[in-house]
Design a protein around this motif. Structure first.
Motif, short mmCIF file in Angstrom:
data_model
loop_
_atom_site.label_atom_id
_atom_site.label_comp_id
_atom_site.label_asym_id
_atom_site.label_seq_id
_atom_site.Cartn_x
_atom_site.Cartn_y
_atom_site.Cartn_z
N LYS A 1 0.80 -1.22 0.00
CA LYS A 1 0.00 0.00 0.00
C LYS A 1 0.84 1.28 0.00
O LYS A 1 0.39 2.32 -0.46
N PHE A 2 2.05 1.20 0.55
CA PHE A 2 2.84 2.42 0.73
C PHE A 2 4.17 2.33 -0.01
O PHE A 2 4.76 1.26 -0.14
N ASN A 3 4.62 3.49 -0.48
CA ASN A 3 5.97 3.64 -0.99
C ASN A 3 6.57 4.84 -0.26
O ASN A 3 6.24 5.99 -0.54
N LEU A 4 7.45 4.59 0.70
CA LEU A 4 8.06 5.64 1.50
C LEU A 4 9.46 5.92 0.94
O LEU A 4 10.26 5.01 0.78
N PHE A 5 9.74 7.19 0.64
CA PHE A 5 11.04 7.53 0.07
C PHE A 5 11.62 8.72 0.82
O PHE A 5 10.92 9.63 1.25
N THR A 6 12.94 8.70 0.97
CA THR A 6 13.62 9.78 1.65
C THR A 6 15.05 9.91 1.14
O THR A 6 15.67 8.92 0.74
N GLN A 7 15.55 11.14 1.15
CA GLN A 7 16.94 11.41 0.81
C GLN A 7 17.47 12.46 1.78
O GLN A 7 16.78 13.43 2.10
N LEU A 8 18.67 12.22 2.25
CA LEU A 8 19.27 13.07 3.26
C LEU A 8 20.71 13.36 2.86
O LEU A 8 21.45 12.45 2.50
N GLY A 9 21.08 14.63 2.90
CA GLY A 9 22.45 14.98 2.55
C GLY A 9 22.92 16.21 3.30
O GLY A 9 22.12 17.04 3.73
N GLY A 10 24.21 16.30 3.48
CA GLY A 10 24.78 17.46 4.14
C GLY A 10 26.26 17.54 3.87
O GLY A 10 26.90 16.54 3.48
N GLY A 11 26.83 18.73 4.07
CA GLY A 11 28.26 18.86 3.85
C GLY A 11 28.73 20.30 3.90
O GLY A 11 28.00 21.20 4.34
N HIS A 12 29.93 20.49 3.40
CA HIS A 12 30.54 21.82 3.38
C HIS A 12 31.29 21.97 2.06
O HIS A 12 31.93 21.04 1.58
N ARG A 13 31.22 23.18 1.48
CA ARG A 13 31.89 23.42 0.21
C ARG A 13 32.37 24.86 0.13
O ARG A 13 31.87 25.75 0.83
N SER A 14 33.34 25.06 -0.73
CA SER A 14 33.89 26.40 -0.95
C SER A 14 33.97 26.63 -2.45
O SER A 14 34.31 25.72 -3.21
N MET A 15 33.66 27.85 -2.86
CA MET A 15 33.64 28.15 -4.29
C MET A 15 34.34 29.48 -4.55
O MET A 15 33.72 30.53 -4.58
N PRO A 16 35.68 29.47 -4.70
CA PRO A 16 36.38 30.73 -4.97
C PRO A 16 36.21 31.16 -6.42
O PRO A 16 36.01 30.34 -7.32
N ARG A 17 36.27 32.46 -6.62
CA ARG A 17 36.22 32.99 -7.99
C ARG A 17 37.15 34.19 -8.09
O ARG A 17 37.09 35.11 -7.28
N ASP A 18 38.03 34.16 -9.11
CA ASP A 18 38.93 35.28 -9.37
C ASP A 18 38.25 36.26 -10.32
O ASP A 18 37.64 35.86 -11.32
N ASN A 19 38.36 37.56 -10.00
CA ASN A 19 37.73 38.61 -10.80
C ASN A 19 38.72 39.71 -11.13
O ASN A 19 39.60 40.04 -10.32
N LYS A 20 38.55 40.27 -12.32
CA LYS A 20 39.29 41.46 -12.73
C LYS A 20 38.34 42.38 -13.49
O LYS A 20 37.50 41.92 -14.27
N ASN A 21 38.47 43.70 -13.25
CA ASN A 21 37.66 44.69 -13.96
C ASN A 21 38.51 45.91 -14.27
O ASN A 21 39.41 46.27 -13.50
N SER A 22 38.20 46.52 -15.40
CA SER A 22 38.90 47.74 -15.78
C SER A 22 37.91 48.68 -16.47
O SER A 22 37.23 48.28 -17.42
N ASN A 23 37.81 49.92 -15.97
CA ASN A 23 36.93 50.94 -16.55
C ASN A 23 37.78 52.13 -16.98
O ASN A 23 38.41 52.78 -16.15
N LEU A 24 37.80 52.40 -18.29
CA LEU A 24 38.57 53.52 -18.82
C LEU A 24 37.61 54.60 -19.32
O LEU A 24 36.76 54.34 -20.19
N ASN A 25 37.72 55.80 -18.75
CA ASN A 25 36.96 56.95 -19.20
C ASN A 25 37.75 57.64 -20.31
O ASN A 25 38.77 58.29 -20.05
N LYS A 26 37.31 57.50 -21.57
CA LYS A 26 38.05 58.04 -22.70
C LYS A 26 37.95 59.56 -22.78
O LYS A 26 38.77 60.20 -23.46
N VAL A 27 36.98 60.15 -22.07
CA VAL A 27 36.81 61.60 -22.11
C VAL A 27 37.90 62.30 -21.32
O VAL A 27 38.54 63.25 -21.79
N ASN A 28 38.17 61.83 -20.08
CA ASN A 28 39.20 62.46 -19.25
C ASN A 28 40.43 61.57 -19.03
O ASN A 28 41.31 61.90 -18.24
#
Length: 790
Positions: free
Chosen positions: A262-289
């Protein structure tokens, strides 16, 4: 004279022969089902063989619903039915003197001796083609070790996921992501939570580039439906897994299933720790000044997470089933980052400083669902389904921004209190009137209620305290209601099929910026027609065609006029006056089966109006670039897509896909003409090599070409993933090693270059290693749970 005499004679002989053949023809009908689960078995093989010689007279395969029809002119024959993983069944007990022979329901039993071979063949992901969608069955690909649902999507043909985690389909954004056919808090943009769904939890991913009227019209590019596993095997089954990796990616997962009468019982359990580094670079040049601001640094996203799914199916009787399920997830976030700035005047360094961020957040998510399914006695596919779904996502974030060095930038603090509640009510009715004709009808009501309270505090040097900045502090409320009705009719025979549909949706949207009392209301009603057809030219070649009209409604983050002060020189804000996009989508697909090789080729066209584009607005006085979305003109995209698989040897398999499209943009914003055209393409090739001692190696190469944007260009890049797997205990246990982005080459660069400014941005995630071990018990198989996400 001879010709005039001969032609009637030949015509008479031919007509007599055809009539004789027709008179002696037998039409055999039947339905093939799994004896254990009582589910339909699609694509089973049906052969008509000669009783004396065992020679094959004719053959076919069952359709998506397990039904088949086959004709033979043989006088003495028997029927042989087979499917991988099941015992072959031979049928001889029928009246061969009848012209129409109904074999009824044919039950196939599992073949335990073939199960291991079945599992080996099913380990590789594969794609199936249906009338209105492609189904990507998620196998145990080695490189999927440690993958989240977001990263699994990146392996699906037609789908790309960029370094920011944005999902596109055939190169276009505006993708609606569903879980088990319904909206889910786990797939919502604002929740950022696809990482709590992991590769081992996924049964398949349905790619629906032209959805039928049964589905939401939301998503101009189409739909992606993530179908989760829910075991139906009797008794207790399950699996457990452990993963570790660098950067930090540590998790444990457990999946359990208990099936009774009569029954279908389902379960999922998970846990943990993670790290997600990201390198960024930006450059804004104002051609007027000739003033330039450069910045670089690394942003971190450290998360400790927990996810719990629990549900049950209660089979009231053979025709009525109740399902109640719940999902609870929680994340603790820590986002430390440091960005270095340099200010140049005429290429001479004038000042430099640092901006350090400390951000912490708690993200609770939960979802509950109730389903009632009524099956009718005349046909198992004659179904009435009623469902109610509630989901909630909350996020409370505190950030501190501290500046040091030669700068006039002030220290700041922010606090965000985000609350989102969604409710979905659905009624779906499906009636297969005959084996060929099917009618569908239903309705849906969706409520989205969102609030975002954002507070910014600037440091006052005079008072030595933080004070609220009223120009940046706001409380934004978003409430959207969509009422829909739909109907479809389909005819599907062995050789060809057609499906027509129409959907009506009424949208009521209200937004309010409480601190300024700015409100925006939109009410509109739309019709969304759909057409799908397929034609099977031969057993090895078929054609499919489809049309649908779609809509993409702006989200909260598109509308909220306040977004981020993370980088005071690169700010993103929303636009409360945004209108929805509309797309007309057409496609034609050819599917080939060439034995050791299979391939499908699609030609498609999408025409979109009121296109939402993110425009860079540059302030020459402050060197600040503000990015905001606007409705700008139209976009016409025409493309070709090819997917294929080739297995030259038992131990060697290649899978690949290629997508190319040409687009033309027309639009004007603030007197600036944005007409331009361009093309882009992407490709992916995966090879799997089998070695002795149950060792497999898998290599995947990816390439994304550069492409033009409305104000600039985004670079292309190539990257490779690889993995190694060793099976133990006859497949009950598995050890996996995976390396994603082997050469750390998944780099995304974009530029904007015009008469007043030049802007450059760079982003890179880097290389990831993962080691996993999993063990399956009962009738369960080993899995690879990681909780890894973007």
């Amino acid at each position: 004279m001879i010709q005039k005499t001969l032609i009637p004679i030949l015509y008479f002989i031919f007509t007599f022969f055809v009539q004789a053949q027709t008179k002696n023809a037998h039409v055999l009908l039947g339905q093939i089902k799994d004896k254990t689960t009582q589910s339909d078995i699609p694509y089973a093989s049906i052969l008509i063989k000669d009783t004396q010689t065992q020679k094959v007279h004719n053959g076919t395969t069952s359709n998506d619903k397990g039904a088949f029809s086959i004709t033979t002119t043989a006088s003495s024959f028997y029927v042989e039915i087979s499917f991988l993983g099941f015992k072959t069944k031979t049928i001889t007990d029928f009246n061969s003197s009848q012209s129409r022979i109904n074999l009824g329901t044919i039950w196939l039993e599992e073949d335990s001796q073939q199960l291991e071979a079945v599992q080996v063949r099913a380990e590789k992901s594969k794609t199936q083609f249906k009338l209105d969608k492609k189904v990507f069955n998620v196998g145990k690909d080695i490189a999927s070790t440690g993958m989240s649902a977001l990263e699994v999507l990146n392996n699906v043909p037609s789908v790309n996921v960029n370094i920011e985690g944005e999902v596109s389909l055939r190169g276009s954004n505006g993708v609606q992501i569903l879980v088990d056919g319904k909206p889910s808090i786990l797939s919502d943009d604002s929740s950022n939570a696809l990482g709590t769904i992991t590769a081992d939890m996924i049964e398949s991913i349905e790619v629906i580039t032209n959805p039928s009227a049964k589905y939401d019209a939301e998503g101009t590019a189409g739909l992606l439906n993530i179908v989760l596993k829910k075991e139906e095997k009797r008794g207790i089954n399950g699996s457990v897994s452990l993963n570790t990796g660098t950067p930090d990616n540590h998790s444990v997962g457990v999946s359990l299933n208990r099936r009774t009468e009569k029954f279908n019982l389902f379960t999922q359990l998970g846990g943990g720790h993670r790290s997600m580094p990201r390198d960024n670079k930006n450059s804004n040049l104002n051609k007027v000044n000739n003033q330039k601001v450069e910045s670089y640094g690394t942003n971190y996203r450290n998360e400790t997470f927990f996810n719990f799914i629990l549900g049950t199916d209660y089979h009231i009787d053979d025709y009525n089933t109740l399902t109640l399920s719940g999902n609870f997830a929680y994340e603790w976030e820590d986002q430390p980052s440091k960005t270095y700035y340099q200010l140049y005047q005429n290429d001479i360094l004038e000042s430099k400083w640092e901006r350090e961020e400390e951000t912490s957040a708690e993200n609770p998510k939960w979802q509950y669902e109730f389903n009632y399914k009524k099956e009718f006695k005349n046909n198992k596919d004659h179904v009435l389904l009623v469902s109610a779904l509630g989901r909630f996502f909350g996020k409370e974030t505190d950030s501190e921004f501290e500046n040091s060095g030669n700068t006039t930038q002030t220290d700041q603090e922010t606090n965000t209190d985000f609350q989102q509640a969604d409710y979905t009510f659905k009624l779906d009715y499906t009636n297969p009137i005959t084996d060929a004709y099917t009618l569908e009808a239903g309705s849906q009501y969706v409520i989205n209620d969102v609030g975002n309270n954002y507070e910014v505090r600037d440091y006052n040097n005079t008072n030595n305290s933080f004070e609220i900045d009223p120009n940046l502090t706001n409380n934004f409320e978003y409430n959207q209601k969509v009422l829909a009705f739909y109907g479809t009719g389909a005819y599907e025979a062995n050789q060809w099929g057609v499906k027509l549909g129409l959907r009506l949706e009424h949208t009521n949207l209200q937004t309010l910026l409480t601190n300024t009392n700015e409100d925006n209301q939109q009410n509109y009603t739309d019709f969304f027609p759909t057409v799908h057809t397929s034609y099977k030219i031969s057993t090895n070649f078929s054609l499919q065609a489809g049309y649908s009209r779609r809509i993409y409604r702006p989200r909260l983050w598109d509308l909220n006029p306040f977004f981020s002060i993370r980088d005071n020189f690169n700010i993103r804000v929303g636009n409360p006056n945004l209108l929805p996009e509309y797309t007309d989508s057409y496609e034609l697909t050819a599917v080939y089966d060439l034995g050791k090789a299979s391939m499908n080729t699609s030609i498609y066209n999408r025409y979109t109006t009121d296109v939402m584009e993110r425009i860079f607005l540059f302030d020459e006085n402050s060197n600040v670039t503000t990015t905001s979305p606007f409705n700008i003109g139209t976009k016409n995209t025409t493309g070709v897509e090819v997917n294929g698989k080739y297995s030259p040897l038992k131990w060697l398999t290649f899978n690949g896909d290629f997508n190319w499209n040409y687009f033309s943009r027309e639009g004007v914003y603030d007197t600036q003409n944005f007409d331009f055209s361009g093309d882009s393409w992407s490709s992916r090739v995966t090879s799997k090599i089998g070695f002795p001692s149950d060792i497999d190696i898998e290599l995947t190469g990816n390439y994304r070409s550069k492409y033009k944007t409305i104000q600039g260009q985004t670079s292309g890049f190539a990257f490779m993933d690889m993995g190694l797997r060793k099976k133990l205990l006859k497949g009950k246990a598995v050890i996996n090693i995976a390396v994603r982005d082997v050469f750390a080459s998944r780099i995304q660069e974009s530029t904007v270059n015009n008469s007043s400014r030049y802007q450059y941005s760079f982003g890179q995630r880097g290389r990831f290693f993962t080691l996993g071990f999993s063990y399956g018990f009962g009738k369960g198989e080993a899995m690879t749970y990681s909780g890894k996400r973007r």
